[in-house]
Design an enzyme around this catalytic site. Structure first.
Site, PDB file in Angstrom:
ATOM      1  N   HIS A 174      -2.529   2.752   8.415  1.00 59.65           N
ATOM      2  CA  HIS A 174      -3.625   1.953   7.770  1.00 59.65           C
ATOM      3  C   HIS A 174      -4.028   0.755   8.572  1.00 59.65           C
ATOM      4  O   HIS A 174      -3.035  -0.105   8.983  1.00 59.65           O
ATOM      5  CB  HIS A 174      -3.158   1.421   6.194  1.00 59.65           C
ATOM      6  CG  HIS A 174      -4.436   0.729   5.724  1.00 59.65           C
ATOM      7  ND1 HIS A 174      -5.652   0.745   5.720  1.00 59.65           N
ATOM      8  CD2 HIS A 174      -3.916  -0.617   4.941  1.00 59.65           C
ATOM      9  CE1 HIS A 174      -6.067  -0.455   4.968  1.00 59.65           C
ATOM     10  NE2 HIS A 174      -5.228  -1.268   4.732  1.00 59.65           N
TER      11      HIS A 174
ATOM     12  N   TYR B  12      -6.050  21.548  20.197  1.00 66.03           N
ATOM     13  CA  TYR B  12      -5.973  20.626  21.341  1.00 66.03           C
ATOM     14  C   TYR B  12      -4.892  19.795  21.242  1.00 66.03           C
ATOM     15  O   TYR B  12      -4.626  19.129  19.969  1.00 66.03           O
ATOM     16  CB  TYR B  12      -7.042  19.566  21.492  1.00 66.03           C
ATOM     17  CG  TYR B  12      -6.974  18.540  22.724  1.00 66.03           C
ATOM     18  CD1 TYR B  12      -7.300  18.873  23.863  1.00 66.03           C
ATOM     19  CD2 TYR B  12      -6.768  17.287  22.241  1.00 66.03           C
ATOM     20  CE1 TYR B  12      -7.035  17.977  24.975  1.00 66.03           C
ATOM     21  CE2 TYR B  12      -6.539  16.518  23.328  1.00 66.03           C
ATOM     22  CZ  TYR B  12      -6.892  16.693  24.608  1.00 66.03           C
ATOM     23  OH  TYR B  12      -6.552  16.019  25.498  1.00 66.03           O
TER      24      TYR B  12
ATOM     25  N   HIS C 119     -12.593  -2.553   2.923  1.00 62.81           N
ATOM     26  CA  HIS C 119     -11.316  -2.929   3.241  1.00 62.81           C
ATOM     27  C   HIS C 119     -10.873  -2.447   4.493  1.00 62.81           C
ATOM     28  O   HIS C 119     -10.558  -3.564   5.490  1.00 62.81           O
ATOM     29  CB  HIS C 119     -10.458  -1.944   2.079  1.00 62.81           C
ATOM     30  CG  HIS C 119      -8.922  -2.161   2.039  1.00 62.81           C
ATOM     31  ND1 HIS C 119      -8.178  -1.546   1.192  1.00 62.81           N
ATOM     32  CD2 HIS C 119      -8.157  -2.623   3.215  1.00 62.81           C
ATOM     33  CE1 HIS C 119      -7.120  -1.942   1.312  1.00 62.81           C
ATOM     34  NE2 HIS C 119      -6.935  -2.516   2.649  1.00 62.81           N
TER      35      HIS C 119
ATOM     36  N   TYR D 112     -18.643  13.449  20.475  1.00 60.13           N
ATOM     37  CA  TYR D 112     -17.356  14.589  20.412  1.00 60.13           C
ATOM     38  C   TYR D 112     -16.147  14.191  19.849  1.00 60.13           C
ATOM     39  O   TYR D 112     -15.570  15.006  19.023  1.00 60.13           O
ATOM     40  CB  TYR D 112     -17.374  15.669  21.545  1.00 60.13           C
ATOM     41  CG  TYR D 112     -16.384  15.149  22.635  1.00 60.13           C
ATOM     42  CD1 TYR D 112     -15.147  15.341  22.440  1.00 60.13           C
ATOM     43  CD2 TYR D 112     -16.881  14.423  23.549  1.00 60.13           C
ATOM     44  CE1 TYR D 112     -14.263  15.166  23.471  1.00 60.13           C
ATOM     45  CE2 TYR D 112     -16.300  14.140  24.575  1.00 60.13           C
ATOM     46  CZ  TYR D 112     -14.822  14.368  24.772  1.00 60.13           C
ATOM     47  OH  TYR D 112     -13.981  13.843  25.515  1.00 60.13           O
TER      48      TYR D 112
ATOM     49  N   HIS E 147      -7.099  -2.280   9.754  1.00 56.94           N
ATOM     50  CA  HIS E 147      -8.193  -3.109   9.652  1.00 56.94           C
ATOM     51  C   HIS E 147      -9.155  -3.557  10.870  1.00 56.94           C
ATOM     52  O   HIS E 147      -9.601  -4.674  11.126  1.00 56.94           O
ATOM     53  CB  HIS E 147      -7.798  -4.585   9.145  1.00 56.94           C
ATOM     54  CG  HIS E 147      -7.203  -4.379   7.629  1.00 56.94           C
ATOM     55  ND1 HIS E 147      -6.517  -5.577   7.157  1.00 56.94           N
ATOM     56  CD2 HIS E 147      -6.926  -3.528   6.887  1.00 56.94           C
ATOM     57  CE1 HIS E 147      -5.789  -5.334   6.114  1.00 56.94           C
ATOM     58  NE2 HIS E 147      -6.319  -3.968   5.626  1.00 56.94           N
TER      59      HIS E 147
ATOM     60  N   GLU F 196       0.651  -1.271  -0.059  1.00 55.19           N
ATOM     61  CA  GLU F 196      -0.041   0.124   0.041  1.00 55.19           C
ATOM     62  C   GLU F 196       0.790   1.185   0.097  1.00 55.19           C
ATOM     63  O   GLU F 196       0.390   2.388   0.485  1.00 55.19           O
ATOM     64  CB  GLU F 196      -0.880   0.240   1.156  1.00 55.19           C
ATOM     65  CG  GLU F 196      -1.843  -1.216   1.373  1.00 55.19           C
ATOM     66  CD  GLU F 196      -2.995  -0.883   0.355  1.00 55.19           C
ATOM     67  OE1 GLU F 196      -2.947  -0.253  -0.816  1.00 55.19           O
ATOM     68  OE2 GLU F 196      -3.971  -1.827   0.606  1.00 55.19           O
TER      69      GLU F 196
END
Length: 219
Positions: A95, A210, A157, A116, A97, A76
């Site tokens: 990334h 923040y 995915h 929030y 899963h 990827e």
């Protein structure tokens, strides 16, 4: 070996993916961009996270050429390098899963603002269309869909999260799974009460200042 600190960070956070239940097996990947040198470090393909060593992390340029490392980079890498090529503030991509978020990715369904914490990602968690994993077509789809958000569901995915550094992008990935779990559970017993536009705007503004969280589209 160049970039020892960044390599160690990727190794450590790879283990955190498993510890935080954000992936299983060898799924997912992590990268860090060294902006001053215009190179990226990415986790290797197909090696279990507990077995990855610092020398297994692959160094690439932004054309996708391997500069250092004997391992094959994550399939990827295009989905990572497109952010480093086209943005000024993204220096890490994660990334995953993760289970609950991937449920909604398989439904091609957005996660709406019931809590929030979604402000760390955007006004909602959107979902892009399905494209074959490991292709530049997927990378382009992700980049065009994510806009100024810091996370996205990948159709059928998983999840992608971006940030100014690895702790920030990893935090977004965790937040997406937390929100997905809440949304799944709330909908199983009722209809979630969503934050309105004014409430969301205030939350997103607060997340902009923040800690170390920043949306990469901002200055």
């Amino acid at each position: 070996m160049k970039y020892a600190e960044e390599r160690k960070q990727i190794v450590d956070y790879g283990k955190k993916l498993l510890e935080e239940n954000l992936t299983t097996g060898t799924g997912g990947n992590i990268s860090i961009f060294i902006r001053e040198d215009q190179v990226m470090l990415i986790s290797p393909s197909g090696i279990p996270y507990p077995d990855i060593k610092e020398e297994d992390i692959v160094l690439l340029n932004l054309d996708g050429d391997v500069l250092e490392g004997d391992r094959k980079p994550s399939s990827e890498y295009d989905m990572h390098r497109i952010f480093y090529q086209r943005t000024e503030h993204v220096n890490s991509v994660v990334h995953t899963h993760s289970e609950y978020a991937t449920v909604f990715a398989c439904l091609h369904e957005e996660i709406l603002p019931l809590h929030y914490i979604i402000g760390s990602v955007g006004n909602k968690v959107r979902c892009c269309e399905y494209k074959t994993f490991g292709t530049y077509e997927l990378a382009e789809e992700v980049f065009q869909t994510i806009g100024n958000d810091k996370g996205l569901l990948l159709g059928n995915h998983g999840v992608i999260a971006v940030g100014e550094d690895l702790p920030a992008s990893f935090s977004v990935a965790k937040d997406i799974e937390f929100i997905a779990k809440l949304y799944y559970r709330a909908r199983s017993i009722g209809k979630p009460v969503l934050l309105n536009h004014e409430q969301l705007a205030e939350v997103v503004d607060k997340f902009g200042t923040y800690g170390q969280l920043r949306t990469y589209g901002q200055g």
